[in-house]
Design a protein around this motif. Structure first.
Motif, PDB file in Angstrom:
ATOM      1  N   ARG A  24      27.214 -42.942  -4.079  1.00 43.99           N
ATOM      2  CA  ARG A  24      28.899 -43.929  -3.321  1.00 43.99           C
ATOM      3  C   ARG A  24      29.452 -42.669  -4.327  1.00 43.99           C
ATOM      4  NH1 ARG A  24      29.290 -50.244  -3.953  1.00 43.99           N
ATOM      5  NH2 ARG A  24      27.146 -51.190  -2.839  1.00 43.99           N
ATOM      6  N   THR A  25      30.536 -41.816  -2.879  1.00 43.90           N
ATOM      7  CA  THR A  25      32.253 -41.989  -3.672  1.00 43.90           C
ATOM      8  C   THR A  25      32.892 -42.507  -4.349  1.00 43.90           C
ATOM      9  OG1 THR A  25      33.278 -41.787  -1.810  1.00 43.90           O
ATOM     10  CG2 THR A  25      31.820 -40.173  -1.975  1.00 43.90           C
ATOM     11  N   VAL A  27      37.180 -42.947  -5.126  1.00 43.16           N
ATOM     12  CA  VAL A  27      38.658 -42.059  -5.206  1.00 43.16           C
ATOM     13  C   VAL A  27      39.637 -42.532  -6.336  1.00 43.16           C
ATOM     14  CG1 VAL A  27      40.961 -41.124  -4.437  1.00 43.16           C
ATOM     15  CG2 VAL A  27      38.856 -41.976  -2.946  1.00 43.16           C
ATOM     16  N   ALA A 129      46.874 -43.876   3.428  1.00 46.09           N
ATOM     17  CA  ALA A 129      46.196 -43.002   3.918  1.00 46.09           C
ATOM     18  C   ALA A 129      45.972 -41.906   3.717  1.00 46.09           C
ATOM     19  CB  ALA A 129      45.582 -43.840   5.096  1.00 46.09           C
ATOM     20  N   THR A 132      44.676 -40.788   0.684  1.00 49.30           N
ATOM     21  CA  THR A 132      43.848 -40.911   0.458  1.00 49.30           C
ATOM     22  C   THR A 132      42.665 -42.036   1.203  1.00 49.30           C
ATOM     23  OG1 THR A 132      44.524 -42.799   0.003  1.00 49.30           O
ATOM     24  CG2 THR A 132      43.716 -42.466  -1.538  1.00 49.30           C
ATOM     25  N   PRO A 133      42.506 -40.361   2.456  1.00 49.48           N
ATOM     26  CA  PRO A 133      42.384 -40.838   3.616  1.00 49.48           C
ATOM     27  C   PRO A 133      40.567 -41.237   3.805  1.00 49.48           C
ATOM     28  CG  PRO A 133      43.003 -38.391   2.870  1.00 49.48           C
ATOM     29  CD  PRO A 133      42.632 -38.628   1.894  1.00 49.48           C
ATOM     30  N   THR A 134      40.461 -41.934   2.515  1.00 52.00           N
ATOM     31  CA  THR A 134      39.196 -42.867   2.214  1.00 52.00           C
ATOM     32  C   THR A 134      39.524 -44.289   2.497  1.00 52.00           C
ATOM     33  OG1 THR A 134      38.614 -42.610   0.371  1.00 52.00           O
ATOM     34  CG2 THR A 134      37.520 -41.233   1.403  1.00 52.00           C
ATOM     35  N   PRO A 136      39.955 -47.736   3.289  1.00 51.46           N
ATOM     36  CA  PRO A 136      39.400 -48.100   4.600  1.00 51.46           C
ATOM     37  C   PRO A 136      40.075 -49.297   4.846  1.00 51.46           C
ATOM     38  CG  PRO A 136      37.943 -48.556   2.059  1.00 51.46           C
ATOM     39  CD  PRO A 136      39.191 -47.774   1.666  1.00 51.46           C
ATOM     40  N   ASP A 142      47.513 -47.915   8.202  1.00 53.08           N
ATOM     41  CA  ASP A 142      47.336 -46.739   7.117  1.00 53.08           C
ATOM     42  C   ASP A 142      48.608 -47.188   6.165  1.00 53.08           C
ATOM     43  OD1 ASP A 142      50.682 -46.376   7.223  1.00 53.08           O
ATOM     44  OD2 ASP A 142      50.936 -44.084   8.417  1.00 53.08           O
ATOM     45  N   THR A 200      38.603 -37.295  -5.945  1.00 48.97           N
ATOM     46  CA  THR A 200      37.209 -38.144  -4.944  1.00 48.97           C
ATOM     47  C   THR A 200      36.288 -37.516  -6.084  1.00 48.97           C
ATOM     48  OG1 THR A 200      37.802 -37.826  -3.023  1.00 48.97           O
ATOM     49  CG2 THR A 200      35.653 -37.650  -3.262  1.00 48.97           C
ATOM     50  N   THR A 202      32.169 -38.794  -7.885  1.00 47.65           N
ATOM     51  CA  THR A 202      30.907 -39.369  -7.279  1.00 47.65           C
ATOM     52  C   THR A 202      30.382 -40.199  -8.129  1.00 47.65           C
ATOM     53  OG1 THR A 202      30.345 -37.607  -5.286  1.00 47.65           O
ATOM     54  CG2 THR A 202      28.299 -39.127  -6.234  1.00 47.65           C
ATOM     55  N   GLY A 251      37.182 -48.211  -3.747  1.00 48.74           N
ATOM     56  CA  GLY A 251      35.486 -47.820  -3.034  1.00 48.74           C
ATOM     57  C   GLY A 251      35.214 -47.587  -4.615  1.00 48.74           C
TER      58      GLY A 251
END
Length: 338
Positions: A24-25, A27, A129, A132-134, A136, A142, A200, A202, A251
């Motif tokens: 999973r990614t 941040v 957002a 941090t574009p990812t 949720p 936003d 970001t 992994t 995340g």
């Protein structure tokens, strides 16, 4: 300034291909001291809050007085101690002057402090957002804002967290300044203002979440790196070097540590939940491989350095995880400490 996590010591998915579909990614937020504005992503900074919207308070702490600490005293104590630890002093000399000692001791001496009305919640995290574009988030929003009550709640001794999602463009008349509680129950719940430097990375599941057979093989692989158990031999540790990133993050996987994973589901509808945010008081320990390259030259005291910029501490140096329902952002979140 950017923060760059060093490459992992090895590609663990190449050694154990079963891990590849579990990646999973996440941040890493990398909070560092700064002067955030309400337009910034931050820890402990001001929130972009509509002036017409009531500031949230804690219904469990509504009394004329509360036993606790004064926020300004806590901040002054931090400044005094930070200065004392970094200034030169003769061998055997006291760390603090008599005057400083009096101030420092008073700051952690719980006492009855008046509080007009319910205790206002404290801003903890704001995530945009754009940074941090990812992130949720519900459609049309936003901005995520995280606040908590600065007193312990329930048997887990955690602050009670509230989440707010909003569209920043809708805040045309922002609140100039948030109300601050006159008393807090735990000085570790008062964050220092920090700007964020999202990155970001992994992640793979903590060993506790892996199938038992795979976890056993990984443990045997770790043991094989130093079969004689000699001191001073560096080995690659799956849990601490290859799986879940430490520190504040968005995340990724849950950082299970002192307890085995247990089933969690939405208290509203019974759906699955997913990790949203981890709040951690330290971004790395003394030797971890997750220390950003830009902080490699810091050789001062760990608790005064970049790893501990927020000055937060959950439990006994654990972390707070916030999970949200996969079916609806309107459903109550779940908190967990590890």
């Amino acid at each position: 300034m950017t923060r760059t996590t060093p490459p992992r010591p090895l590609d663990v998915a190449a050694v154990f291909p079963e891990l590849a579909p579990l990646a999973r990614t996440a941040v890493r937020l990398h909070p560092r001291p700064g002067a955030p504005t309400a337009a910034d992503s931050s820890v402990g900074g001001p929130l972009l809050w509509p002036a017409a919207e009531s500031w949230p308070t804690c219904p469990d702490h509504d009394a004329p007085t509360h036993r606790g600490l004064a926020p300004d005293d806590v901040r002054l104590r931090r400044r005094i101690l930070a200065d004392a630890w970094t200034r030169p002093r003769a061998e055997g000399a006291d760390l603090l002057t008599a005057e400083e000692r009096e101030i420092v001791d008073r700051a952690v001496d719980e006492r009855r402090i008046p509080q007009e009305g319910p205790v206002p919640l404290i801003p903890v995290v704001q995530l945009c957002a754009a940074d941090t574009p990812t992130l949720p988030r519900p459609a049309g929003t936003d901005l995520l804002q995280v606040l908590w009550c600065p007193f312990d709640h329930d048997e887990d001794h955690l602050p009670a967290v509230e989440l707010y999602w909003r569209a920043s463009a809708d805040v045309t008349d922002p609140l100039p300044a948030a109300p601050e509680p006159s008393v807090i129950g735990n000085d570790n719940y008062l964050p220092e203002p920090c700007l964020l430097h999202p990155e970001t990375v992994t992640e793979y599941p903590a060993p506790h979440e892996l199938p038992e057979e795979l976890a056993d093989r990984i443990e045997a692989w770790e043991d094989a790196q130093n079969p004689d158990g000699e001191d001073g031999i560096e080995v690659v540790d799956y849990q601490y070097d290859l799986s879940v990133a430490p520190g504040c993050k968005l995340g990724g996987h849950g950082p299970w540590s002192f307890s085995d994973p247990f089933p969690m589901s939405c208290p509203e509808c019974g759906s699955d939940v997913r990790p949203l945010l981890t709040v951690d008081g330290s971004e790395w320990d003394g030797n971890t491989s997750w220390r950003p390259l830009e902080d490699a030259d810091y050789d001062g005291l760990h608790f005064l350095g970049p790893a501990c910029s927020t000055r937060l501490d959950i439990g006994r140096s654990y972390n707070l995880q916030i999970y949200v329902c996969v079916a609806s952002y309107d459903h109550p979140h779940i908190q967990n400490m590890q």
